[in-house]
Scaffold this active site. Structure first.
Site, PDB file in Angstrom:
ATOM      1  N   LEU A 137       1.013  -1.327   0.177  1.00 50.03           N
ATOM      2  CA  LEU A 137       0.144  -0.126   0.036  1.00 50.03           C
ATOM      3  C   LEU A 137       0.915   1.270   0.001  1.00 50.03           C
ATOM      4  O   LEU A 137       1.622   1.314   0.550  1.00 50.03           O
ATOM      5  CB  LEU A 137      -0.972  -0.229   1.115  1.00 50.03           C
ATOM      6  CG  LEU A 137      -1.742  -1.471   1.636  1.00 50.03           C
ATOM      7  CD1 LEU A 137      -2.389  -1.131   2.533  1.00 50.03           C
ATOM      8  CD2 LEU A 137      -2.929  -0.705   0.727  1.00 50.03           C
ATOM      9  N   ASP A 138       0.234   2.216  -0.818  1.00 47.53           N
ATOM     10  CA  ASP A 138       1.212   3.494  -0.846  1.00 47.53           C
ATOM     11  C   ASP A 138       1.178   3.790   0.527  1.00 47.53           C
ATOM     12  O   ASP A 138       0.846   4.308   1.627  1.00 47.53           O
ATOM     13  CB  ASP A 138       0.805   4.746  -1.887  1.00 47.53           C
ATOM     14  CG  ASP A 138       0.610   3.907  -3.360  1.00 47.53           C
ATOM     15  OD1 ASP A 138       1.288   3.468  -3.195  1.00 47.53           O
ATOM     16  OD2 ASP A 138      -0.674   5.159  -3.898  1.00 47.53           O
ATOM     17  N   LYS A 139       2.411   4.736   1.050  1.00 50.65           N
ATOM     18  CA  LYS A 139       2.173   5.744   2.418  1.00 50.65           C
ATOM     19  C   LYS A 139       1.317   6.166   2.653  1.00 50.65           C
ATOM     20  O   LYS A 139       1.274   6.076   3.917  1.00 50.65           O
ATOM     21  CB  LYS A 139       3.714   6.376   2.150  1.00 50.65           C
ATOM     22  CG  LYS A 139       3.810   7.141   3.517  1.00 50.65           C
ATOM     23  CD  LYS A 139       4.788   8.272   2.849  1.00 50.65           C
ATOM     24  CE  LYS A 139       5.517   8.994   4.417  1.00 50.65           C
ATOM     25  NZ  LYS A 139       5.990  10.666   4.047  1.00 50.65           N
TER      26      LYS A 139
END
Length: 309
Positions: free
Chosen positions: A135-137
């Protein structure tokens, strides 16, 4: 070095297939690598062919080298655990938590937290957390990590075969004309800004990418959407949403939309529900990740605005 000795009970079967049936903790690809590296003997003779046939009564000796330790520091970072057993762990990732150490994020990552929380998987001969997908930051929500090599291979195969189901909730700018749709556009590295992704033709390096969406709630000039991933490209939902003219609220990379008056830690995108087949039991594992407070606040503010008109 761990040594395993077996006596074959079957007749005329491939050695890699036989060992993967007998040694459930090792993936078939890991066994094939051990064979290629000369760590397997049949009747005291080294075997380097994964296709070699074994017969009933053959003696197999398998030497497993000690796993190479991961050169990272364990950090006692609290984890919101949605599900956990000996094969896998599913966490509810908060905004701001980077998954893998990288330049500028050498510590304080999910990997550092997992090193402190649970024993490491031995994946390809290296001790490390079995990250199945990322998952993106600043994207929140459900994320699965394998604890064994076998679970890692199984879960990745589910994503590739599209049998695992990943559903996201996101708030976008604008109001789509229809109630549902599919975005089938290849995604690749942005031709100018290499830190970004973009819709790029396949002949120029784009990879097939498919996102299904459905309107969950219309909120004036905003919409709560349910997204289902068919593929898992970097920034896929964010890029596809921007492509159709409805970027994710709070996305500082793919949206130039105005402020909504809510202090968001990142884009309003949440990995809401995850369904997968357990790599050992075959049972369905389904988890729902509660919405973070900032996302809930955003929805409440938008609903109040509608009610006030």
């Amino acid at each position: 070095m761990t040594e395993i000795n077996l006596e074959v009970q079957e007749t005329n079967t491939r050695i890699d297939r036989y060992l993967s049936q007998e040694l459930s903790d090792l993936s078939r690809s890991r066994i094939q690598k051990l064979i290629e590296e000369g760590n397997v003997q049949i009747n005291d003779t080294v075997c380097t062919s994964k296709k070699a046939a074994v017969q009933a009564g053959d003696r197999i000796s398998l030497a497993i080298p000690e796993a190479i330790p991961l050169d990272l520091e364990a950090e006692a970072i609290p984890l919101d655990i949605l599900y956990e057993d000996d094969s896998l762990i599913i966490i509810n990732k908060p905004a701001g938590l980077v998954v893998h150490p990288s330049a500028g994020h050498e510590a304080g990552t999910l990997v550092n937290a997992l090193l402190s929380h649970c024993p490491l998987a031995e994946i390809g001969g290296v001790q490390r957390p079995g990250i199945v997908h990322r998952l993106d930051k600043d994207t929140t929500g459900a994320m699965v990590v394998a604890k064994t090599d076998q679970a890692h291979q199984h879960l990745q195969a589910q994503l590739k075969a599209k049998t695992a189901r990943r559903e996201y909730l996101g708030v976008v700018y604008g109001s789509p004309r229809t109630e549902s749709g599919t975005i089938d556009q290849p995604i690749g590295r942005h031709p100018v800004d290499r830190k970004k992704m973009a819709v790029v033709p396949e002949e120029k390096g784009g990879r097939p990418s498919v996102t299904h969406w459905r309107v969950q709630e219309r909120l004036g000039n905003y919409t709560l959407m349910l997204f289902q991933l068919e593929t898992g490209r970097t920034h896929q939902i964010r890029v596809h949403s921007a492509y159709i003219g409805h970027p994710i609220v709070g996305d500082r990379v793919y949206s130039s939309g105005h402020s909504v008056g809510v202090n968001l830690p990142g884009q309003a995108l949440h990995a809401w529900r995850l369904r997968l087949e357990h790599p050992l039991s075959g049972n369905l594992v389904e988890v729902t990740a509660p919405l973070p407070g900032s996302f809930t606040t955003l929805l409440e503010v938008l609903r109040r605005r509608i009610a006030s008109f």
